[in-house]
Design an enzyme around this catalytic site. Structure first.
Site, short mmCIF file in Angstrom:
data_model
loop_
_atom_site.label_atom_id
_atom_site.label_comp_id
_atom_site.label_asym_id
_atom_site.label_seq_id
_atom_site.Cartn_x
_atom_site.Cartn_y
_atom_site.Cartn_z
N GLY A 71 18.03 -33.17 -2.62
CA GLY A 71 18.73 -33.70 -3.85
C GLY A 71 18.21 -34.56 -4.89
O GLY A 71 19.06 -35.21 -5.56
N ASN A 96 16.91 -33.46 -7.73
CA ASN A 96 17.42 -32.79 -9.08
C ASN A 96 19.01 -33.07 -9.37
O ASN A 96 19.21 -33.46 -10.40
CB ASN A 96 17.02 -31.58 -9.07
CG ASN A 96 15.78 -30.94 -9.42
OD1 ASN A 96 15.14 -31.11 -10.59
ND2 ASN A 96 14.88 -30.80 -8.31
N ARG A 152 25.26 -13.88 6.49
CA ARG A 152 25.34 -14.27 5.33
C ARG A 152 26.66 -13.95 4.45
O ARG A 152 26.95 -14.68 3.64
CB ARG A 152 24.19 -13.47 4.52
CG ARG A 152 22.89 -13.73 4.85
CD ARG A 152 21.49 -13.31 4.05
NE ARG A 152 20.45 -13.44 4.33
CZ ARG A 152 19.71 -14.64 4.40
NH1 ARG A 152 20.27 -15.49 3.82
NH2 ARG A 152 18.47 -14.61 4.99
N MET A 181 19.15 -23.55 -0.90
CA MET A 181 18.16 -22.78 0.12
C MET A 181 19.03 -21.61 0.66
O MET A 181 19.09 -21.43 1.81
CB MET A 181 17.52 -23.55 0.89
CG MET A 181 16.66 -24.72 0.43
SD MET A 181 15.68 -24.03 -0.82
CE MET A 181 14.43 -23.63 0.31
N ARG A 182 19.89 -20.73 -0.09
CA ARG A 182 20.39 -19.74 0.45
C ARG A 182 20.14 -18.20 -0.35
O ARG A 182 20.03 -18.34 -1.49
CB ARG A 182 22.14 -19.81 0.30
CG ARG A 182 22.52 -21.02 1.18
CD ARG A 182 22.57 -20.93 2.68
NE ARG A 182 23.18 -19.34 2.89
CZ ARG A 182 23.08 -19.07 4.14
NH1 ARG A 182 22.42 -19.47 5.20
NH2 ARG A 182 23.51 -17.83 4.54
N ILE A 183 19.96 -17.36 0.37
CA ILE A 183 19.74 -16.03 -0.20
C ILE A 183 21.17 -15.51 -0.09
O ILE A 183 21.94 -15.33 0.88
CB ILE A 183 18.85 -15.12 0.28
CG1 ILE A 183 17.52 -15.45 0.32
CG2 ILE A 183 18.90 -13.51 -0.01
CD1 ILE A 183 16.46 -14.68 0.93
N ASN A 187 18.99 -21.69 -12.01
CA ASN A 187 18.26 -22.25 -10.91
C ASN A 187 17.06 -22.87 -11.32
O ASN A 187 16.77 -22.32 -12.54
CB ASN A 187 18.04 -21.32 -9.89
CG ASN A 187 17.45 -21.52 -8.77
OD1 ASN A 187 17.51 -22.72 -8.09
ND2 ASN A 187 16.35 -20.72 -8.37
N HIS A 239 12.88 -23.38 -10.24
CA HIS A 239 11.87 -22.94 -9.16
C HIS A 239 10.60 -23.60 -9.64
O HIS A 239 10.27 -23.56 -10.82
CB HIS A 239 11.90 -21.53 -9.46
CG HIS A 239 10.94 -20.44 -8.46
ND1 HIS A 239 11.61 -20.41 -7.22
CD2 HIS A 239 9.84 -20.34 -8.57
CE1 HIS A 239 10.35 -19.95 -6.46
NE2 HIS A 239 9.48 -19.81 -7.05
C1 GRF Z 1 13.00 -28.17 -6.28
O1 GRF Z 1 11.49 -28.18 -6.20
C2 GRF Z 1 13.33 -26.81 -6.93
O2 GRF Z 1 12.41 -26.22 -7.81
C3 GRF Z 1 13.27 -26.03 -5.57
O3 GRF Z 1 13.84 -26.62 -4.62
C4 GRF Z 1 13.24 -28.12 -4.76
C5 GRF Z 1 14.78 -28.89 -4.62
O4 GRF Z 1 14.14 -30.33 -4.50
N1 GRF Z 1 14.41 -25.01 -5.79
P1 GRF Z 1 15.46 -31.24 -4.42
O5 GRF Z 1 16.37 -31.18 -3.26
O6 GRF Z 1 16.17 -31.31 -5.80
O7 GRF Z 1 14.65 -32.70 -4.20
#
Ligand code: GRF
Length: 186
Positions: free
Chosen positions: A12, A14, A64, A89-91, A105, A107
């Site tokens: 978390g 971000n 899912r 982290m889900r598809i 998103n 990446h």
């Molecule tokens: C980040 O590196 C983002 O690019 C990827 O998952 C990571 C999440 O990191 N999708 P955080 O949970 O925000 O620390």
């Protein structure tokens, strides 16, 4: 001013920066956060900042589709304009995309290089120029949606460790993601 909801599964960092950059709802307002994992660190980060977290715990659902139905029901409780994935982290199944939603998103690579899981590790090991970050619209195809912004990180220095590289990527993410969200015109 757009209303955003943050979906996450892990650390978390971000999420934290996005919340901290919400300065009195000038550009966006974080109306809530949803975790797909009941024990992740991001929950406390959000709650410490006054953003209540709902949990739709993926381990409670048999497949899912069941998870996606529960997530969609939870989202209906919120009034939002934009969904922000921040380490979510889900598809997701086709079902999730039958409803009209705007989703972004982040990446950790310069897409289309290194789509999917362990992108950071794979880009680090590759020593190509495609290291960096991408912010993109989310579609049902994994990491395939239209790119909003990419920022290359430049070549790795010869002696850089994976942890140092990861730190540089995360700093770039933390600076860039809130800015992009603030400037998005929906
Ligand atoms: C980040 O590196 C983002 O690019 C990827 O998952 C990571 C999440 O990191 N999708 P955080 O949970 O925000 O620390």
């Amino acid at each position: 001013m757009k209303k955003i909801i943050i979906l996450f599964s892990g650390n978390g960092t971000n999420l934290e920066k996005i919340i901290d950059s919400d300065h009195n709802h000038v550009d966006y307002e974080v109306v809530g956060a949803i975790a797909s994992n009941s024990v992740c660190k991001g929950i406390k980060r959000a709650e410490d900042r006054g953003v209540p977290v709902s949990i739709v715990d993926s381990v409670q659902y048999k497949d899912r589709l069941s998870f996606d139905i529960a997530l969609s029901q939870k989202l209906q409780e919120y009034d939002y304009d934009l969904i922000v994935f921040a380490g979510f982290m889900r598809i997701l199944t086709q079902f999730f995309f039958t409803q009209e939603r705007k989703i972004v998103n982040i990446h950790p690579s310069v897409l289309p290089a290194f789509k999917g899981y362990k992108a950071l590790r794979r880009s680090f090991n590759s020593e190509t120029k495609d290291t960096g970050i991408s912010i993109h619209w989310v579609t049902k195809e994994l990491d395939e949606g239209k790119i909003i912004k990419t920022v290359p990180l430049g070549k790795l220095t010869k002696d850089e460790t994976y942890d140092e590289f990861k730190e540089r990527i995360q700093q770039l993410e933390h600076k860039t993601y809130p800015e992009v969200i603030a400037n998005l015109i929906l």
